[in-house]
Design an enzyme around this catalytic site. Structure first.
Site, PDB file in Angstrom:
ATOM      1  N   MET A 197      -8.635   1.532  24.161  1.00  0.00           N
ATOM      2  CA  MET A 197      -7.711   2.399  24.922  1.00  0.00           C
ATOM      3  C   MET A 197      -8.402   3.727  25.226  1.00  0.00           C
ATOM      4  SD  MET A 197      -4.079   1.461  23.110  1.00  0.00           S
ATOM      5  CE  MET A 197      -4.640   1.412  21.414  1.00  0.00           C
ATOM      6  N   GLU A 200      -0.781   1.169  16.850  1.00  0.00           N
ATOM      7  CA  GLU A 200      -1.285   2.524  17.114  1.00  0.00           C
ATOM      8  C   GLU A 200      -0.789   3.478  16.032  1.00  0.00           C
ATOM      9  OE1 GLU A 200      -0.821   3.720  21.217  1.00  0.00           O
ATOM     10  OE2 GLU A 200      -0.931   1.662  21.874  1.00  0.00           O
ATOM     11  N   TYR A 201      -1.609   3.645  14.948  1.00  0.00           N
ATOM     12  CA  TYR A 201      -2.866   3.024  14.575  1.00  0.00           C
ATOM     13  C   TYR A 201      -2.845   2.853  13.057  1.00  0.00           C
ATOM     14  CZ  TYR A 201      -4.012   5.393  18.967  1.00  0.00           C
ATOM     15  OH  TYR A 201      -3.974   5.860  20.248  1.00  0.00           O
ATOM     16  N   TYR A 244      -8.259   6.147  27.170  1.00  0.00           N
ATOM     17  CA  TYR A 244      -7.438   7.005  28.044  1.00  0.00           C
ATOM     18  C   TYR A 244      -6.454   7.751  27.147  1.00  0.00           C
ATOM     19  CZ  TYR A 244      -4.951   2.531  27.673  1.00  0.00           C
ATOM     20  OH  TYR A 244      -4.404   1.371  27.197  1.00  0.00           O
ATOM     21  N   ASP A 245      -5.603   8.558  27.774  1.00  0.00           N
ATOM     22  CA  ASP A 245      -4.693   9.450  27.029  1.00  0.00           C
ATOM     23  C   ASP A 245      -5.467  10.465  26.180  1.00  0.00           C
ATOM     24  OD1 ASP A 245      -2.505   8.216  28.145  1.00  0.00           O
ATOM     25  OD2 ASP A 245      -2.105   6.922  26.413  1.00  0.00           O
ATOM     26  N   GLY A 299       3.625  -4.720  19.375  1.00  0.00           N
ATOM     27  CA  GLY A 299       3.478  -3.321  18.965  1.00  0.00           C
ATOM     28  C   GLY A 299       3.633  -2.356  20.112  1.00  0.00           C
ATOM     29  N   GLY A 300       2.597  -1.552  20.364  1.00  0.00           N
ATOM     30  CA  GLY A 300       2.672  -0.500  21.388  1.00  0.00           C
ATOM     31  C   GLY A 300       2.944   0.845  20.738  1.00  0.00           C
ATOM     32  N   TRP A 301       2.806   1.898  21.521  1.00  0.00           N
ATOM     33  CA  TRP A 301       2.951   3.264  21.004  1.00  0.00           C
ATOM     34  C   TRP A 301       4.298   3.465  20.316  1.00  0.00           C
ATOM     35  CZ3 TRP A 301       0.138   7.376  19.861  1.00  0.00           C
ATOM     36  CH2 TRP A 301       0.802   8.585  19.636  1.00  0.00           C
ATOM     37  N   ASN A 302       5.375   2.976  20.942  1.00  0.00           N
ATOM     38  CA  ASN A 302       6.715   3.247  20.406  1.00  0.00           C
ATOM     39  C   ASN A 302       6.994   2.519  19.097  1.00  0.00           C
ATOM     40  OD1 ASN A 302       7.411   5.027  22.448  1.00  0.00           O
ATOM     41  ND2 ASN A 302       8.122   3.366  23.784  1.00  0.00           N
TER      42      ASN A 302
HETATM   43  C1  LIG Z   1      11.229  -1.544  11.719  1.00  0.00           C
HETATM   44  O1  LIG Z   1      12.015  -2.441  10.947  1.00  0.00           O
HETATM   45  C2  LIG Z   1      13.339  -1.972  10.693  1.00  0.00           C
HETATM   46  C3  LIG Z   1      14.078  -2.934   9.804  1.00  0.00           C
HETATM   47  O2  LIG Z   1      13.265  -3.745   9.091  1.00  0.00           O
HETATM   48  C4  LIG Z   1      14.081  -1.847  12.008  1.00  0.00           C
HETATM   49  O3  LIG Z   1      15.391  -1.335  11.772  1.00  0.00           O
HETATM   50  C5  LIG Z   1      13.333  -0.916  12.916  1.00  0.00           C
HETATM   51  O4  LIG Z   1      13.958  -0.902  14.186  1.00  0.00           O
HETATM   52  C6  LIG Z   1      11.889  -1.347  13.075  1.00  0.00           C
HETATM   53  N1  LIG Z   1      11.207  -0.296  13.805  1.00  0.00           N
HETATM   54  C7  LIG Z   1      10.574  -0.498  14.942  1.00  0.00           C
HETATM   55  C8  LIG Z   1      10.013   0.696  15.593  1.00  0.00           C
HETATM   56  O5  LIG Z   1      10.451  -1.606  15.425  1.00  0.00           O
END
Ligand SMILES: *[C@@H]1O[C@H](CO)[C@@H](O)[C@H](O)[C@H]1NC(C)=O
Ligand SMILES: *[C@@H]1O[C@H](CO)[C@@H](O)[C@H](O)[C@H]1NC(C)=O
Ligand SMILES: *[C@@H]1O[C@H](CO)[C@@H](O)[C@H](O)[C@H]1NC(C)=O
Ligand SMILES: *[C@@H]1O[C@H](CO)[C@@H](O)[C@H](O)[C@H]1NC(C)=O
Ligand SMILES: *[C@@H]1O[C@H](CO)[C@@H](O)[C@H](O)[C@H]1NC(C)=O
Ligand SMILES: *[C@@H]1O[C@H](CO)[C@@H](O)[C@H](O)[C@H]1NC(C)=O
Ligand SMILES: *[C@@H]1O[C@H](CO)[C@@H](O)[C@H](O)[C@H]1NC(C)=O
Length: 401
Positions: free
Chosen positions: A217, A153-154, A219-220, A110-113
């Protein structure tokens, strides 16, 4: 007689073992694997890690699709040549256990992005949860990781989240726990450090039951995104925070106490500390107070290249000269620097000493560090890994008491 002596010796050794393990603290270090792309002395890879400063290292990050499959964000950096990569990030990280057999190496999802959407979709569906668990098990088995850290998140927050996330997150954790238990794999999560996010996102009791560790977390709390000056990670509130609505809750101690009040097991909680600062361009150089107006984020650092943040190594190396004013806030117990119109809030060896003492006083499991790659790992400003070393030495000091 001899039998009695050796039996009591055995008890003595056992008692020492129990005492020492009861008093051993975690130092959980996230490794931001993209730090390999940083410039100049900021370039960081697994070979820069000191495997004796952390008890756990979390590879940040792998991601997930909406169908429950995992994906490797950067195969070039993560995989060996035989898997279409070049850098062997997973295997080299796990191999650090050859230098420190007690080190735990986890992969973090996971992570923020990553945001909330794919987690939300996968958690809501039993079949997709099982796909995710299966793929994580295969990744763990392939590289011999010690477990998984989940950094969503989150739940219920951010774009495309869902009110059911709160409950579905527990279902996901339960599925992982069932699969991990027989193999004694670790299941941990990075969790929110703001009171209202904790309430919105988590059933605290269920999380405590299913997780081995909760990496808070803390912070931030503030950054240029606020539109005013504030510290990234105050330990306590300042008097000014009490004059700005609920900002007195945007501090590390309030987060930890909220987790504890809601029933989290303190020994599973790690207090999160940043090895980076958040920066502001002041609207008025003469107004450097908390809540002072700003024009925007501070400029990019030479190594990290992102407006509004600087690694500790950049702060100590480039922003600590004669033109830099150091201020330690006696209420918040954290430092900031002012260089012309630049305001930098961060953590240093002094604030981290306070934070370690706080974690020990609250009987927490230890400290989480985000992230190992922006400490002064080369010793550009003197002591190599000054932040991690401060944390470790202070925890060792408490342990030996
Ligand atoms: C979420 O899943 C879709 C396809 O299932 C993918 O195109 C997309 O990149 C994924 N998003 C992230 C932020 O990982
Ligand atoms: C999920 O989608 C990805 C990307 O499209 C694909 O590679 C993967 O095989 C899919 N997984 C499942 C279980 O269908
Ligand atoms: C969460 O914990 C509560 C209270 O212990 C329990 O009633 C509930 O079933 C749990 N939820 C899940 C999804 O495990
Ligand atoms: C913190 O203070 C700012 C400025 O007064 C305000 O806009 C914001 O809503 C406050 N945040 C909280 C959590 O109370
Ligand atoms: C800041 O203070 C200095 C010295 O008191 C003064 O000369 C200057 O005009 C002030 N600047 C602003 C923008 O108020
Ligand atoms: C590294 O330097 C190059 C060339 O100056 C620049 O394009 C890039 O954005 C820099 N990367 C970072 C992370 O600062
Ligand atoms: C922090 O580092 C400074 C500079 O090396 C040193 O003078 C000071 O004693 C240290 N303080 C603590 C609490 O470690």
């Amino acid at each position: 007689m001899r039998g009695i002596i050796s039996l009591s010796a055995a008890y003595f050794i056992l008692a020492c073992f129990l005492i020492s393990s009861a008093n051993s603290y975690n130092i959980v270090c996230y490794f931001a694997s993209w730090s390999i792309y940083r410039n100049l002395s900021g370039k960081f890879d697994v070979s820069n890690i000191d495997p004796n400063l952390c008890t756990h290292i979390n590879f940040a990050f792998v991601e997930l699709y909406e169908n429950g499959s995992l994906y490797i964000v950067d195969p070039w950096e993560s995989n060996s040549k035989s898997d279409g990569g070049n850098y062997n990030g997973f295997q080299d990280l796990v191999n650090l256990r050859q230098q420190n057999p007690n080190l735990n190496v986890l992969v973090s999802l996971g992570g923020w992005n990553e945001g909330s959407k794919n987690f939300s979709v996968v958690c809501a569906d039993e079949a997709k949860r099982q796909i995710l668990v299966g793929e994580v098990m295969r990744l763990i088995a392939k590289y011999n990781f010690d477990g998984l850290d989940i950094d969503w998140e989150y739940p219920t927050l951010r774009t495309d989240s869902h009110p059911q996330d709160k409950e579905n997150f527990v279902k996901l954790l339960a599925a992982f726990r069932t699969a991990f238990q027989p193999r004694r794999l670790l299941l941990t999560a990075a969790v929110a450090g703001a009171v209202e996010k904790i309430d919105a996102a988590y059933f605290v009791g269920n999380l405590t039951n299913y997780l081995d560790m909760l990496n808070v977390m803390s912070y931030d709390y503030h950054g240029a995104f606020d539109g005013f000056v504030g510290h990234i990670s105050p330990l306590y509130a300042s008097s000014l925070d009490y004059k700005h609505e609920k900002n007195y809750t945007y501090v590390a101690s309030a987060a930890i106490e909220h987790w504890l009040r809601n029933g989290a097991d303190p020994s599973k909680i790690n207090l999160g500390v940043p090895t980076y600062g958040r920066t502001f361009t002041l609207a008025d150089k003469n107004n450097t107070q908390l809540y002072a107006p700003i024009l925007g984020p501070g400029p990019k650092g030479l190594f990290t290249g992102l407006e509004g943040t600087l690694g500790y190594h950049e702060i100590c190396n480039e922003y600590s000269g004669a033109d830099s004013q150091y201020v330690f806030d006696d209420h918040q117990k954290v430092p900031h620097r002012v260089v012309d119109d630049l305001w930098i809030g961060y953590d240093d060896n002094v604030s981290l000493t306070y934070k370690v003492d706080y974690a020990v006083a609250q009987k927490l499991g230890g400290i989480m560090v985000y992230s190992i790659d922006t400490d002064d790992f080369l010793g550009l400003c003197g002591h190599k890994y000054i932040l991690l070393t401060t944390i470790k030495n202070r925890l060792d000091y408490h342990r030996s008491k």
